[in-house]
Design a protein around this motif. Structure first.
Motif, short mmCIF file in Angstrom:
data_model
loop_
_atom_site.label_atom_id
_atom_site.label_comp_id
_atom_site.label_asym_id
_atom_site.label_seq_id
_atom_site.Cartn_x
_atom_site.Cartn_y
_atom_site.Cartn_z
N ASN A 185 62.87 -28.58 169.87
CA ASN A 185 61.49 -28.27 170.21
C ASN A 185 60.55 -29.15 169.40
N ILE A 186 59.27 -28.86 169.46
CA ILE A 186 58.27 -29.70 168.79
C ILE A 186 58.52 -29.77 167.28
N ALA A 187 58.95 -28.66 166.68
CA ALA A 187 59.11 -28.60 165.23
C ALA A 187 60.52 -28.91 164.76
N SER A 188 61.50 -28.92 165.66
CA SER A 188 62.89 -29.14 165.26
C SER A 188 63.53 -30.18 166.17
N ASN A 189 63.51 -31.41 165.73
CA ASN A 189 64.17 -32.49 166.46
C ASN A 189 64.41 -33.65 165.49
N HIS A 190 65.05 -34.70 165.95
CA HIS A 190 65.39 -35.80 165.05
C HIS A 190 64.15 -36.53 164.53
N LEU A 191 63.06 -36.54 165.31
CA LEU A 191 61.83 -37.18 164.83
C LEU A 191 61.24 -36.42 163.65
N THR A 192 61.13 -35.10 163.77
CA THR A 192 60.57 -34.32 162.66
C THR A 192 61.51 -34.35 161.45
N THR A 193 62.83 -34.34 161.69
CA THR A 193 63.78 -34.44 160.58
C THR A 193 63.60 -35.75 159.82
N GLY A 194 63.44 -36.86 160.57
CA GLY A 194 63.23 -38.14 159.93
C GLY A 194 61.92 -38.21 159.17
N LEU A 195 60.86 -37.64 159.73
CA LEU A 195 59.57 -37.64 159.06
C LEU A 195 59.62 -36.86 157.74
N ILE A 196 60.20 -35.66 157.80
CA ILE A 196 60.30 -34.84 156.59
C ILE A 196 61.17 -35.53 155.55
N SER A 197 62.26 -36.16 156.00
CA SER A 197 63.14 -36.88 155.07
C SER A 197 62.40 -38.03 154.41
N TYR A 198 61.61 -38.77 155.17
CA TYR A 198 60.84 -39.88 154.60
C TYR A 198 59.83 -39.37 153.57
N ILE A 199 59.13 -38.30 153.91
CA ILE A 199 58.10 -37.77 153.01
C ILE A 199 58.72 -37.27 151.71
N HIS A 200 59.83 -36.56 151.80
CA HIS A 200 60.49 -36.04 150.60
C HIS A 200 61.12 -37.15 149.77
N THR A 201 61.63 -38.18 150.45
CA THR A 201 62.27 -39.29 149.72
C THR A 201 61.24 -40.08 148.93
N THR A 202 60.13 -40.40 149.56
CA THR A 202 59.14 -41.27 148.93
C THR A 202 58.08 -40.51 148.14
N GLY A 203 57.94 -39.20 148.38
CA GLY A 203 56.89 -38.44 147.72
C GLY A 203 55.50 -38.73 148.28
N ARG A 204 55.44 -39.30 149.48
CA ARG A 204 54.15 -39.63 150.11
C ARG A 204 53.61 -38.39 150.85
N TYR A 205 53.33 -37.35 150.07
CA TYR A 205 52.93 -36.07 150.66
C TYR A 205 51.56 -36.15 151.32
N THR A 206 50.65 -36.92 150.72
CA THR A 206 49.30 -37.02 151.30
C THR A 206 49.36 -37.63 152.69
N SER A 207 50.16 -38.68 152.85
CA SER A 207 50.30 -39.30 154.17
C SER A 207 50.88 -38.31 155.17
N GLY A 208 51.88 -37.52 154.74
CA GLY A 208 52.48 -36.52 155.62
C GLY A 208 51.50 -35.43 156.01
N ILE A 209 50.71 -34.97 155.04
CA ILE A 209 49.72 -33.92 155.33
C ILE A 209 48.68 -34.43 156.32
N ASN A 210 48.22 -35.66 156.11
CA ASN A 210 47.22 -36.23 157.03
C ASN A 210 47.77 -36.33 158.45
N LEU A 211 49.03 -36.76 158.58
CA LEU A 211 49.64 -36.88 159.90
C LEU A 211 49.74 -35.52 160.59
N PHE A 212 50.30 -34.53 159.89
CA PHE A 212 50.52 -33.23 160.52
C PHE A 212 49.21 -32.48 160.76
#
Length: 665
Positions: free
Chosen positions: A199-226
């Protein structure tokens, strides 16, 4: 920076690897395999002799044909191979959104041609929109196929170069912009094996986005996107809340979850996020209510039932935890789209001088054949997906209450084989109202026998159980009548400490037995008064108990032999691979000090990335930053030796180390 060496897999027939990729296109289900780079080489000495070589790669910028052609050119004009020259190169990159394989062909002399191949093998024109989709898929594949530091992913596919797909702020902006444009197409990519319906919240795209944000610590960029995506669909609120919690903005996250649930009371992703947050704060009563509502909202999803089981385990309500686990819908595990290639003629795995380190090199006398047969037969080591999570919950319960107590709770909850046969012989034809096992787990009411009552309670449909009474929706387990606990037959192993579990009765057996109505008048279904409140154990869960018994048996023998050897001051010898397996075994059973002990013994014999990763986790938990750094050096060197310069797990550890100690120190 020195890039990793280039592995070469030499084909028996030229372009057989490309043909295999073409044949596999119709069967690809999700993100697709890693990118394929195929070269045709011609010998300098004998001009007519040609050969085909290839390797796989992830993390290359696939936003245009020019960027892929640039990578092919770096391979073509490599100074390492002086015995032959490259006359053509082909780069294949899968577009999982449009189900097309994007191709860039470089010919020497000649030019560059870009096109795409569909599932039927027909050529199509590559547009800018297709390249944007391909770029996003390339980044997601880089994270999906990345190794966690333990070496498992590296060993699965031979000859894969792994690069970091996002190396600059400009690349991050391009990635997040593409993710925003294509976000609502994410369910087309599929999802993790624990999710039944993407669904919108559970798919490979959202998994990749969350993984990128947690790996790099770019939380501000993630918050702005979501936040931008939330204005288009409120279901994105659960993803925004997760990133806010990780960014230590818990007040805003709680407000967001409250407002989101008010507008979407049946959004199970948001309810699961609430349950996880409450659980982390020790408010298990609140977490329980959120988890129950999550199950009601999505009864066919494994994740909601697993969360409810976790909360029951934390509350030490073992019987309800087992009932909930028994109600979990289990899904067949579908692995990633690994490439299926023909048998190669030769494989060249070169080592650059910069990556040579004696400590991490594979020894010539590899001890793979020195593993005891009993260690090779541990089925739990191969569990993945929903079965891995269910087994982890079962072992967590065992670690907290012990094997004997687990067997007692199991025999109180489920109908055992012996008592079923005994009751069947003397069974009556009384009609009984059987409660639904899934409904009991939702209501949180243990069986009367477990509460010490002598009279069974007559459950009625409550408010929060109304959605759970649909037999098909909630995977109703066939229920038979109950009796006080009687210990299972003892079948003890040689050391006398692990009791072998008696088999339970599965729904299939009970259904077959219900066909026999000879005990009563025609049309009357037999019911058994002594097992009135018990449930039938699903076959998969019954098998998990048997697998857990085997794990515990081997673990107990190992620890007993170790203690005996220490008391006698004698050496306890095992091969490196045996120590590695024993470390995994102890880790599965939640015996972490013993797991680290086994991993350290493995490292004393030879280097193992899996063992080093296990020791690294212990160093991180204890805050031994100097030892963490030493372990990281060895793991990164091993990754680099096998052509990987990108591991999100190791990058996350480096980031946390810098946050703790500072980059200069």
């Amino acid at each position: 920076m020195v890039v990793p060496a280039v592995p070469e897999i030499i084909e028996e027939e030229i372009e057989s690897a490309v043909d295999s990729r073409n044949e596999s296109l119709p069967s690809l289900r999700e993100l697709g395999p890693p990118d394929l780079v195929h070269l045709v080489k011609q010998s300098i000495k004998s001009g007519n002799k040609q050969s085909g070589v290839y390797h796989h790669v992830t993390g290359i910028d696939a936003s245009s044909s020019a960027s892929l052609a640039a990578y092919v050119n770096t391979i073509i004009y490599s100074p390492n191979d002086k015995s032959s020259k490259v006359i053509s190169g082909l780069y294949c990159c899968y577009n999982a959104f449009s189900r097309l394989d994007m191709r860039v062909e470089v010919k020497i002399p000649g030019g560059v041609e870009s096109y795409c191949i569909d599932e039927r093998g027909d050529k199509r024109v590559a547009s800018d929109a297709l390249w944007m989709e391909t770029f996003l898929c390339g980044v997601l594949r880089a994270y999906a196929y990345a190794d966690d530091g333990g070496g498992e992913s590296i060993k699965k596919i031979i000859g894969v170069r792994r690069f970091d797909p996002i190396t600059s702020t400009e690349m991050e902006h391009k990635f997040l912009d593409a993710a925003e444009r294509l976000f609502f197409k994410g369910p087309q990519l599929g999802s993790e094996p624990e999710v039944q319906v993407p669904n919108i919240a559970s798919n490979h795209l959202t998994t990749g986005l969350i993984s990128y944000i947690h790996t790099t610590g770019r939380y501000t960029s993630g918050i702005n996107l979501f936040e931008k995506l939330c204005t288009r669909d409120l279901e994105v609120s659960s993803l925004l809340a997760k990133v806010m919690i990780s960014a230590d903005e818990e007040v805003q996250a709680v407000k967001l979850m409250h407002d989101g649930i008010a507008k979407l009371p049946m959004d199970y992703s948001l309810l699961d996020c609430q349950a996880t947050f409450c659980q982390s704060k020790g408010r298990l009563d609140w977490a329980l209510e959120c988890a129950k509502r999550g199950v009601t909202a999505a009864p066919s999803e494994f994740g909601t039932w697993a969360r409810l089981a976790e909360v029951y385990v934390a509350l030490e309500q073992w019987d309800l935890a087992l009932l909930t686990l028994n109600s979990c819908p289990m899904f067949t595990y579908n692995d990633k789209d690994f490439p299926r290639m023909p048998e190669p003629a030769h494989v060249l795995l070169p080592v650059l001088r910069e990556s040579i380190l004696d400590e991490i090199d594979e020894p010539t006398n590899y001890d793979g054949d020195q593993v005891h047969q009993s260690l090779r037969k541990l089925h739990a080591a191969g569990y993945k997906g929903t079965f891995l999570k269910a087994y982890s919950l079962l072992t967590e319960i065992t670690a907290k209450i012990g094997w004997d107590q687990l067997l007692r709770v199991r025999s109180q909850v489920f109908v055992m084989e012996e008592e079923y046969r005994s009751e069947k012989q003397t069974g009556s034809t009384q009609n009984a109202k059987n409660p639904n096992a899934s409904t009991v787990a939702l209501r949180g009411t243990p069986s009367p026998i477990m509460n010490g009552n002598t009279k069974p309670e007559n459950h009625t449909n409550g408010g929060n159980g109304s959605h759970a009474d649909d037999e098909e929706t909630l995977h109703e387990k066939q229920i038979s009548p109950t009796s006080p606990f009687s210990p299972p037959n003892s079948a003890t192993i040689a050391d006398g400490s692990i009791e072998k579990p008696e088999h339970t009765i599965t729904p299939e057996v009970a259904k077959a037995g219900s066909d026999d109505t000879s005990a009563g008048p025609p049309g009357a279904a037999p019911t058994y008064t002594q097992i009135h409140n018990k449930r039938l154990c699903e076959r998969w869960l019954d098998n998990l108990f048997m697998v857990l018994y085997e794990d515990l048996r081997i673990y107990t023998i190992w620890r007993t032999d170790m203690a005996r050897a220490q008391s006698e001051s004698s050496d306890y010898r095992k091969s490196a691979e045996e120590w590695e397996i024993l470390g995994e075994l102890a880790e599965r059973l939640h015996h972490f000090p013993e797991a680290v002990e086994a991993y350290q013994a493995c490292l004393r014999v030879r280097f193992s990335p899996k063992a080093m990763k296990g020791v690294l986790r212990m160093y991180e938990e204890k805050g031994k930053n100097s030892e963490v750094l030493q372990a990281m050096i060895r793991l990164i060197a091993w990754q680099y030796r096998w052509y990987s310069e990108f591991s999100p797990s190791l990058l996350r550890t480096v980031r946390k180390l810098i946050e703790s100690e500072g980059a200069v120190k």
